[in-house]
Design a protein around this motif. Structure first.
Motif, PDB file in Angstrom:
ATOM      1  N   SER A  11       1.488   6.482   7.547  1.00  0.00           N
ATOM      2  CA  SER A  11       0.849   5.824   8.687  1.00  0.00           C
ATOM      3  C   SER A  11       0.056   6.871   9.461  1.00  0.00           C
ATOM      4  N   TRP A  25       6.377  -2.065   5.319  1.00  0.00           N
ATOM      5  CA  TRP A  25       5.119  -1.830   6.033  1.00  0.00           C
ATOM      6  C   TRP A  25       3.973  -1.515   5.080  1.00  0.00           C
ATOM      7  N   TYR A  29      -1.090  -2.365   2.330  1.00  0.00           N
ATOM      8  CA  TYR A  29      -1.950  -1.219   2.026  1.00  0.00           C
ATOM      9  C   TYR A  29      -1.903  -0.810   0.560  1.00  0.00           C
ATOM     10  N   VAL A 141      -2.443   2.220  10.250  1.00  0.00           N
ATOM     11  CA  VAL A 141      -1.365   1.541  10.969  1.00  0.00           C
ATOM     12  C   VAL A 141      -0.572   2.597  11.734  1.00  0.00           C
ATOM     13  N   LEU A 143       3.211   3.178  12.928  1.00  0.00           N
ATOM     14  CA  LEU A 143       4.569   2.649  12.760  1.00  0.00           C
ATOM     15  C   LEU A 143       5.448   2.916  13.975  1.00  0.00           C
TER      16      LEU A 143
END
Length: 180
Positions: A11, A25, A29, A141, A143
């Protein structure tokens, strides 16, 4: 012999897994990335930490679950662990000593790279002066917490030399040589 390479998707705030090792997560991606495809073709063996080996899988619930790089790679795996499982795992060797695990993985990989999976193993390789390269795929992103790419509080700085950088649709690709 080939290089010892640590690769991970991270991230933007520096985490490779969410809190508790959550890898879900990563799912948005995972997609076409020429750098990842090229990296995979150059891997001859994996050196994996026990927590990563047993941990969460971003491909959970799909036919790619439990397969390296979502099924994009097959070959010998060396898991660094002081607690080998009771039953053998096909294609996986459990080794308790880092130097021995690196030596065996490099021998199995031949001229190809040994890809390190797991932050603790990568940190151990770096601290032992064994790590040759780092490839990071930065996902857009934040996290906010979890497992850091490298967590070395009060550790000495380590210089890196950029090998390459590029953009893919779902990540920014960075690759560095470790300078000791």
């Amino acid at each position: 012999m080939g290089t010892l390479l640590y690769s991970a998707t991270m991230s933007l705030d520096g985490f490779i897994a969410g809190p508790g090792g959550d890898m879900s997560w990563l799912k948005p991606y995972i997609g076409p990335n020429p750098e990842v495809a090229e990296l995979i073709t150059g891997i001859g063996a994996l050196l994996v930490g026990r927590r990563s080996f047993e941990g969460d899988d971003p491909n959970r619930g799909t036919e790619a679950e439990g397969k390296a790089f979502g099924g994009g790679w097959e070959g010998p795996q060396f898991v660094l662990s002081h607690r080998p499982p009771a039953a053998d795992v096909p294609g996986v060797r459990f080794v308790s000593d880092l130097a021995q695990a690196v030596t065996e993985a490099k021998a199995a990989a031949g001229e190809k790279a040994v890809n390190v999976i797991g932050a603790t193993v990568a940190r151990g390789c770096l601290d032992a002066g064994l790590l040759d390269e780092v490839a990071v795929f930065v996902a857009p992103v934040l996290l906010g917490g979890g497992v850091r790419l490298f967590d070395r509080p009060d550790g000495p700085s380590v210089r890196l030399e950029r090998i390459s950088h590029s953009a893919a649709p779902l990540a920014t690709n960075l690759r560095y040589r470790v300078l000791y």
